[in-house]
Design a protein around this motif. Structure first.
Motif, short mmCIF file in Angstrom:
data_model
loop_
_atom_site.label_atom_id
_atom_site.label_comp_id
_atom_site.label_asym_id
_atom_site.label_seq_id
_atom_site.Cartn_x
_atom_site.Cartn_y
_atom_site.Cartn_z
N LEU A 137 45.88 44.88 41.54
CA LEU A 137 44.73 44.66 42.15
C LEU A 137 44.90 43.47 42.98
O LEU A 137 44.36 43.15 44.33
CB LEU A 137 43.48 45.27 41.50
CG LEU A 137 43.00 46.37 41.48
CD1 LEU A 137 41.81 46.50 40.36
CD2 LEU A 137 42.68 46.79 42.74
N PRO A 138 44.60 42.17 42.33
CA PRO A 138 44.57 40.85 42.96
C PRO A 138 45.60 40.71 43.97
O PRO A 138 45.87 39.90 44.98
CB PRO A 138 44.75 39.92 41.84
CG PRO A 138 44.68 40.59 40.64
CD PRO A 138 45.14 42.07 40.89
N VAL A 149 46.81 42.51 46.20
CA VAL A 149 46.46 43.32 47.47
C VAL A 149 45.96 42.23 48.51
O VAL A 149 46.32 42.38 49.54
CB VAL A 149 45.38 43.99 47.37
CG1 VAL A 149 44.65 44.98 48.63
CG2 VAL A 149 45.95 45.55 46.49
N PHE A 150 45.12 41.17 47.71
CA PHE A 150 44.78 40.22 48.81
C PHE A 150 45.35 38.85 48.50
O PHE A 150 44.75 37.73 48.81
CB PHE A 150 43.02 39.85 48.65
CG PHE A 150 42.61 40.00 47.38
CD1 PHE A 150 42.45 39.02 46.69
CD2 PHE A 150 42.42 41.23 46.76
CE1 PHE A 150 41.78 38.99 45.36
CE2 PHE A 150 41.64 41.26 45.65
CZ PHE A 150 41.38 40.13 44.85
N PRO A 179 48.08 44.38 53.52
CA PRO A 179 46.95 44.61 52.49
C PRO A 179 46.32 46.05 52.45
O PRO A 179 46.17 46.40 51.56
CB PRO A 179 46.03 43.34 52.88
CG PRO A 179 46.68 42.37 53.63
CD PRO A 179 47.50 43.40 54.77
N GLY A 218 46.72 48.27 49.43
CA GLY A 218 45.48 48.77 48.68
C GLY A 218 45.53 50.21 48.27
O GLY A 218 45.13 50.54 47.41
#
Lengths: 114, 414
Positions: free
Chosen positions: A27-28, A30-31, A43, A47
């Motif tokens: 999850l982190p 993605v950015f 991204p 995502g």
């Protein structure tokens, strides 16, 4: 309506737990700046893949066939993207193939309904 | 068509959740807003800094090699005591480079200092004076907005001519053209022949807007150009088709022969290029980016829990409605999508507020940073992506739970 509670095999439980841990780690990412450097839309694409994998693991947790379908679809999309950006991870590929093999082994025991 | 109806209904439910439980929803969305704000602000500032740095480095010239005393490398093992004893670059070395260096398209000798510039009663202190040889316009990227560059005769004969920066021109000559006017540079009269095009602040410092350029041969008469405090440099631009590495190889041999350095002795000069600066800054930007990513990541995580909480409560509150919908023939996927859309919509509202705050900051804080800060398209896409992703991930479990409810049990629920 089919309401029979299907017992989840240990192997699928293990796959789901590993998958959920992977999701928490991804999850982190993605950015993360490294994904952002690949291009404006990466991204978003990454995502989408993470979300698809998360949904597939929930489906598998409930022993639903659509979980396996979503996982396989996300797997192919992920590999195409990784080939495109020349960042194929062989351990990741092998683990995903192993997961698919586990799903295939128990596919017939899975529920066809949503 | 059914999906459009579903989408509309989900948005209405989300708006209803916002209106009915304003405080609860706003507090929950605040997590997403803060998270998106933190991440996108850091990325926006880092992107803007990078953009400004690249612009500044580009103005120095990507294909220019700087021959000087100090190398542009930094770190704990910087042997400054060794570099301090090196000789400075000299004007006489320029001749040898221009004659013998095959890979050089142009070369210039440059020294700089801080002086006071006067015109009548107006005076500006701490102005950077650049004293350069004639080919300076071929090694440095700049444009002249008004007037012209020096002629070769003016440069070689050391005529009292100058090109001034845009800020100086506007300050000293607010109501007239500076061309042809005589200003006092370090006490000596110099005629303005040109004005640099406005470039704005440079992240590396040394914006031409506040500089005065004079021929180095003229500068000899007003300042001591052999003074090592003036940071003498030789700027050499590579010919097209010649790489910086090839030029550096050639210059190394040439400078060693000019300075008569023994074969086994170390170089007593540094050959710098702009990539050294950008590499140092790239490392810094990576660290700042990762820091923003970690801080924002935690905020987003908390925001995700907030959205999940709202959705669980929403499912609980609407259990009867779900039961009625199912008994009237609504499919499981219909209920599932209804709640997922609602979760995405709520998360998007939080994200949009975060992006709006960032946008307002970029409009107002640009001046404080001394550079232009812009919210880029890629960062807007990233903000929306994160919002949607958090909406899907945090809303899926409650939505799936809702879709699996037994209609009879759901209708009975109080």
């Amino acid at each position: 309506m089919e309401t029979a509670i299907r017992k989840r095999p240990v192997l699928i439980t293990t796959v789901c737990i590993i998958g959920f841990i992977w999701i928490v780690g991804s999850l982190p990412a993605v950015f993360s700046p490294s994904i952002k450097k690949l291009g404006d839309w990466y991204p978003a694409l990454f995502g989408f893949l993470v979300a698809a994998c998360f949904i597939s693991y929930i489906g598998l947790w409930h022993m639903k066939r659509w979980g396996a379908h979503v996982f396989i679809g996300a797997f192919f999309l992920k590999e195409i993207i990784l080939i495109m950006i020349d960042d194929v991870s062989y351990p990741g590929f092998v683990i995903s193939v192993f997961f698919i093999a586990c799903m295939t082994a128990y596919y017939k025991k899975m529920d066809v309904n949503l | 068509m059914i999906f459009l109806g579903l989408f509309r209904e989900s948005i209405l439910f989300a708006i209803n959740a916002l209106v009915v439980n304003k405080l609860r929803t706003i507090l929950s969305l605040l997590g997403i807003t803060i998270g998106i704000f933190a991440i996108i602000t850091v990325f926006t500032i880092v992107d803007s800094l990078e953009q400004n740095l690249r612009k500044s480095v580009q103005s120095l010239g990507n294909d220019v090699v700087f021959v000087e005393k100090w190398p542009w490398t930094f770190g704990p093992d910087y042997p400054w005591w060794k570099y301090m004893n090196r000789p400075d670059a000299e004007y006489t070395e320029l001749d040898a480079i221009l004659r013998k260096c095959d890979g050089a398209q142009a070369a210039a000798f440059v020294v700089s200092s801080n002086i006071t510039v006067k015109y009548k009663s107006s005076s500006i202190e701490n102005v950077t004076i650049i004293c350069a040889s004639h080919q300076f316009d071929k090694v440095k990227n700049f444009e002249i907005a008004e007037g012209r560059y020096f002629t070769e005769i003016e440069s070689e004969a050391g005529r009292p001519v100058a090109i001034i920066g845009d800020v100086l021109a506007k300050t000293l000559f607010p109501y007239q053209s500076p061309i042809g006017q005589w200003i006092k540079v370090h006490g000596a009269k110099v005629m303005v022949v040109g004005v640099f095009k406005k470039e704005g602040e440079s992240i590396l410092g040394g914006s031409p807007d506040t500089q005065v350029l004079v021929p180095v041969q003229y500068a000899r008469s007003i300042i001591d150009i052999r003074n090592n405090n003036l940071d003498p440099q030789l700027l050499v631009r590579a010919k097209s088709g010649v790489s910086n590495d090839d030029l550096i190889d050639e210059l190394t041999g040439l400078m060693r022969s000019i300075r008569k350095i023994q074969p086994r002795a170390e170089d007593n000069f540094a050959l710098n290029q702009t990539s050294l600066i950008s590499n140092q800054f790239d490392k810094l930007f990576d660290i700042v980016g990762v820091a923003g990513w970690i801080i924002g990541g935690f905020s987003i995580l908390v925001g995700g829990f907030g959205i999940a909480n709202i959705m669980f409560v929403s499912v609980k509150e609407r259990t009867n409605i779900i039961g009625i919908q199912k008994s009237l023939g609504a499919k499981n996927y219909f209920i599932l999508l209804q709640f997922i859309f609602e979760s995405i919509f709520l998360s998007l509202i939080g994200g949009i507020f975060g992006l709006i705050i960032v946008y307002i900051i970029t409009l107002t804080a640009g001046d404080s940073f001394g550079m232009e800060i812009t919210l880029s398209k890629s960062n807007i896409i990233l903000g929306f992506t994160i919002s949607i992703l958090i909406g899907v991930v945090s809303g899926f479990v409650p939505a799936y739970g809702a879709s699996q409810l037994d209609p009879v049990e759901a209708i009975r629920a109080s």
